[in-house]
Design a protein around this motif. Structure first.
Motif, PDB file in Angstrom:
ATOM      1  N   GLU A 184       0.785  -0.745  -0.311  1.00 15.49           N
ATOM      2  CA  GLU A 184       0.009   0.264   0.183  1.00 15.49           C
ATOM      3  C   GLU A 184       0.528   1.282  -0.048  1.00 15.49           C
ATOM      4  N   THR A 185       0.435   2.010  -0.646  1.00 18.58           N
ATOM      5  CA  THR A 185       0.765   3.807  -0.562  1.00 18.58           C
ATOM      6  C   THR A 185       0.016   4.744  -0.458  1.00 18.58           C
ATOM      7  N   ASN A 186      -0.199   5.960  -0.159  1.00 16.81           N
ATOM      8  CA  ASN A 186      -0.913   6.654   0.932  1.00 16.81           C
ATOM      9  C   ASN A 186      -0.770   8.360  -0.248  1.00 16.81           C
ATOM     10  N   SER A 187      -1.124   9.222  -0.163  1.00 14.95           N
ATOM     11  CA  SER A 187      -1.098  10.137  -0.118  1.00 14.95           C
ATOM     12  C   SER A 187      -0.200  11.409   1.115  1.00 14.95           C
ATOM     13  N   ASN A 188       0.438  10.573   1.821  1.00 10.77           N
ATOM     14  CA  ASN A 188       1.103  11.196   2.900  1.00 10.77           C
ATOM     15  C   ASN A 188       2.739   9.952   3.004  1.00 10.77           C
ATOM     16  N   ASN A 189       3.054   9.490   1.750  1.00  7.74           N
ATOM     17  CA  ASN A 189       4.034   9.050   1.422  1.00  7.74           C
ATOM     18  C   ASN A 189       4.285   7.470   1.723  1.00  7.74           C
ATOM     19  N   ARG A 190       3.227   7.589   2.589  1.00  6.23           N
ATOM     20  CA  ARG A 190       3.640   6.153   3.126  1.00  6.23           C
ATOM     21  C   ARG A 190       3.434   4.932   2.358  1.00  6.23           C
TER      22      ARG A 190
END
Length: 865
Positions: A184-190
């Motif tokens: 997974e990734t997200n808009s918070n550079n996760r």
């Protein structure tokens, strides 16, 4: 409108919906569709025996794998939003969130609610301040099912959890190899991954293993990696040859740090909160923990070298392992034993505002007024002369000529650099004997006799140091240096950003031993189930708490000056106060459930429970001023350490017919002698005042699911309640003049507890097509009006958040999921500032409040097999 009238209207509306929808269902449809609230599910939590949910005498909410995937909660707090009766403030981040059940106000994070992992707490005393249970009981795809009990038999099966508990059930192996892995990734550079696999080793042995890891900036980027770490889970289960039972071994290892969001400085008011110009943005700004103020180092203090870093945030290094064994001794008796050993180190390191944003020029003037003689040469040209510098580098950021435009706002804020370290181990063991007797008229009598024991060794250290910060997107720690006419430094009003004001210290080593025999009985005859249970718990705690001593900075440093060297900090005095206390409490409950027909059941329950004291209460011994008070403490007679008592009464209805399911529970909940250590900031000092509160709540919880069409379902989880203070003496507070005043709070709403809150969900599954199966879902969560203070002067207004999700999976098990949290970018305030005046908030043009997390996009790609 009166509470009872509103409850009647809600109940009538839901009943009408049930009646109208059920008329439209045919008998064939009713038989072919399972309950959308899983009433046919076999539950194992809060009961003497596994049973279908519709037979239970408890108000409960369950989450299967599909429901958990659609909700995609980023924290335990967000999951709790789906449970009626439990109001969650899930704005702390991935960990450290607050859960207020059934109108109870909280003095800590999850004071009346327990989290279990596979039937047992990870750490028995699980609400130690800043080491609360969601720090070490985490969600992941290794959790296959969740069962939540509200009130009910909670006090019998789990100590000090009278309002309910949530049981996270791990996956176990079966005959076939199964698993799931996703990235997974997200808009918070996760960047993260989760995986689990289960299967069989041989005909009698199965296994499951799983884990997760992630790192990222968090929803409010502090300028460093905010969340990083993971967890490993494993269990092996062996079934005895004669099918008489099993033994199961478990292992869990967690090493993780997560960002903790605290109230941030804002302007306007709690009903019209706005970003301070030049400050942290209300939507996605930091809350004080930032790269510009992350380090605090002090050498050679009376308590040794101090080296703190806010990047540690909520840190947990936890290992536990255990065994559960169950054996059927004969047709009537079953023996089971669960043992778990946990070794835990948790730290909290964060910057918590202990005052409102104020002008730096005013701050400099206040320092001068206190040290006028030493700083006399700083007054020339008709004004006070000083420089504002970065506390780490000494670089000049502003001076008296331009300080009012520094960062646009010219503000600084008193920022407490708080660090708590909790280190301990816990051995728990629970032994049960279950008996079935079928010779009782035409009914069956189920008995459970249990003995729970726990031993905790713990060590808590606290440092709370008052520092000065800027008010900007990434705050810096500041020093104010006063200069003479030639521009030479005379003295600094601060030391490495540390200022005179509110500081704290604690050091306590203790042991807690608990022994709790309990019994639970169920008598089942035809469609009627009667339940009676009791638990008698004894807590013995002993240890030693170090007395704090006051030390001038100049006493342990060589680089201080005539002003900042006089700043006093508390550290250990090297003397200790011993304590040895004991408490004995009885919890009991009586309940009944009647299945009217295959679609409808009704239950009722009365429960009397308790919440035992914990280490934060034992620390109070260092505040006592006389030997007589210390002796009272050790005789367990001090009011501030007494257990809290609770009472709950419930009446519930469960209904399922075809495409409609409903679960309604009306409740009465009361709590007496709730102890609060109420903080109030006066002249930059946090003044702690003891307070005791009594509360009552009348409420209605509702779960409602409707299968609108074959692919479209709608759900509602909602609570309406009327919480209020009752029989509480006038509350003391410190007014703006610094004097003690009182206010009558009876009839007021407890702090941060709303009258209504809930969650509306909807999901739609499309018909199969060439790429596979696709679905969309939406969740709208809301919290009604609350207050930030007992006097109900600072209103926290209604807010709501909308989440959207999409998933597609092909026949080979490959899938993609996308989620958007808070797509409407709500700016709701989940809490005010408990440190600014919990009795009377006393708002000014600036204030602090914790804001809901901003919009976040997440994408996951995985494979199920």
């Amino acid at each position: 409108m009166k509470c009872s009238t509103k409850i009647t209207l809600i109940a009538a509306a839901v009943t009408a919906s049930i009646s109208q929808s059920s008329i439209a269902q045919t008998a064939e449809e009713e038989a072919s569709k399972p309950s959308s609230l899983d009433f046919e599910q076999i539950i194992v939590t809060g009961t003497s025996r596994p049973k279908e949910k519709i037979e239970s005498t408890n108000a409960m909410t369950t989450f299967g794998e599909e429901k958990l995937e659609r909700l995609a909660p980023y924290s335990v707090g967000e999951l709790v939003r789906s449970i009626p009766g439990f109001h969650a403030e899930d704005t702390g981040g991935e960990t450290g969130n607050n859960v207020a059940p059934r109108g109870f106000p909280l003095s800590t994070q999850t004071e009346f609610t327990a989290l279990l992992r596979d039937g047992m707490t990870v750490f028995y005393n699980q609400d130690v301040l800043f080491s609360q249970n969601d720090r070490f009981t985490r969600l992941s795809n290794f959790i296959g099912n969740v069962e939540a009990i509200r009130g009910g038999a909670s006090s019998i099966f789990v100590g000090s959890a009278p309002a309910g508990f949530i049981n996270f059930l791990s996956r176990e192996g079966g005959d076939d190899t199964e698993g799931d892995v996703f990235f997974e990734t997200n808009s918070n550079n996760r960047l993260g991954a989760q995986a689990w696999v289960s299967g069989s080793i041989n005909d009698q042995t199965v296994y499951a293993i799983g884990g997760w890891y992630r790192k990222g900036d968090s929803a409010r980027d502090p300028g460093y990696t905010a969340n990083q770490g993971g967890e490993l889970n494993a269990n092996v289960k062996y079934f005895f040859e004669d099918a008489s039972g099993f033994t199961r071994f478990e292992f869990n290892k967690q090493n993780d740090k997560s960002f903790f969001f605290i109230p941030q400085p804002l302007t306007g008011s709690t009903t019209d909160a706005q970003t301070i110009p030049g400050g942290m943005d209300i939507r996605d700004g930091t809350t004080g923990n930032s790269a510009g103020a992350r380090l605090l180092r002090l050498a050679n203090t009376p308590s040794g070298d101090i080296d703190l870093d806010v990047t540690d945030g909520n840190f947990a290094d936890v290992t536990y392992f255990g065994n559960t064994t169950e054996v059927e001794l004969n047709d009537a008796w079953t023996f089971s034993n669960q043992v778990r050993y946990t070794d835990m180190l948790t730290t909290f390191t964060g910057i918590i505002n202990v005052g409102n944003a104020e002008s730096l020029s005013g701050k400099a003037q206040a320092i001068f007024d206190t040290n006028e003689q030493a700083l006399a040469d700083a007054v020339f040209g008709g004004e006070l002369n000083y420089r504002v510098v970065d506390a780490g580098t000494g670089f000049e950021l502003a001076n008296n000529s331009n300080v009012d435009s520094f960062n646009t706002n010219g503000f600084g804020i008193n920022a407490g650099f708080w660090h708590r370290r909790f280190e301990g181990d816990n051995l728990q063991n629970e032994t049960k004997m279950r008996h079935i007797y079928e010779g009782f008229d035409e009914g069956t009598f189920y008995s459970t006799f249990g003995l729970f024991v726990s031993n905790i060794n713990g060590h808590v250290t606290d440092y709370r140091i008052n520092t000065l910060q800027s008010v900007e997107p990434l705050p810096q720690r500041l020093d104010i240096a006063f200069i003479d006419a030639e521009g030479n430094d005379i003295a600094s009003g601060t030391y490495k950003g540390i200022q005179a004001g509110s500081h704290g210290f604690a050091n306590i080593v203790y042991n807690e031993s608990t022994i709790a025999p309990y019994a639970d009985f169920e008598y089942e005859i035809d469609d009627l189930t009667l339940n009676l249970g009791a638990r008698y718990e004894t807590l013995r705690a002993n240890g030693e708490a170090e007395d704090p001593g006051n030390y001038e900075i100049s006493s342990f440093t060589t680089d201080s000056d005539a002003v900042n060297g006089n700043i006093i900090l508390p550290f250990g005095a090297g003397t200790y106060r011993n304590f040895d206390v004991e408490y004995n409490e009885l919890a009991w409950t009586v309940a009944a459930n009647y299945i009217v027909n295959e679609d409808f059941a009704v239950f009722t329950r009365y429960a009397d429970g308790f919440r035992m004291p914990d280490v934060d209460k034992y620390m109070a011994i260092t505040d006592l001023s006389s030997q007589e008070e210390i002796d009272e403490f050790n005789r367990s007679e001090r009011r501030e350490t007494q257990p809290a008592s609770t009472v709950m009464a419930e009446l519930g209805f469960k209904y399922n017919s075809g495409d409609v399911a409903a679960f309604l529970t009306g409740y009465y909940a009361a709590a007496d002698d709730l102890f609060f250590n109420v903080p109030t900031v006066v002249d930059n000092q946090v003044v702690q005042r003891q307070a005791f509160r009594n509360t009552e709540t009348l409420g209605l919880e509702a779960e409602f699911n409707l299968q609108v069409t074959e692919g479209w379902s709608v759900g509602l989880s909602a609570t309406y309640q009327d919480p209020e203070f009752v029989n509480t003496p006038a509350a003391e507070f410190i007014n703006s003049d610094g004097n003690v005043d009182t206010v009558n709070i009876n009839g007021n709403m407890p702090v941060r507890v709303p009258k209504h809150f809930g969650q509306l969900t909807s999901s739609y599954e499309f018909e199969d097509f060439a790429w596979g199966v696709a679905s969309i879902n939406a969740t709208y969560s809301w919290s009604g009006k609350r207050y930030a203070d007992d006097a109900n002067t600072a209103e926290l207004p209604f807010y709501g958040m909308l989440n959207l999700g999409f998933a597609i999976e092909n026949e080979d098990g490959y899938y993609v999921r996308a989620d958007v949290k808070n797509i409407n970018n709500s700016e709701g305030l989940s809490e005010g500032d408990p440190r600014a005046g919990e009795t009377v908030a006393g708002q000014s043009t600036t204030f602090n409040a914790r804001v809901v997390l901003p919009r976040t996009f997440t994408v996951s790609v995985g494979k199920r097999f």
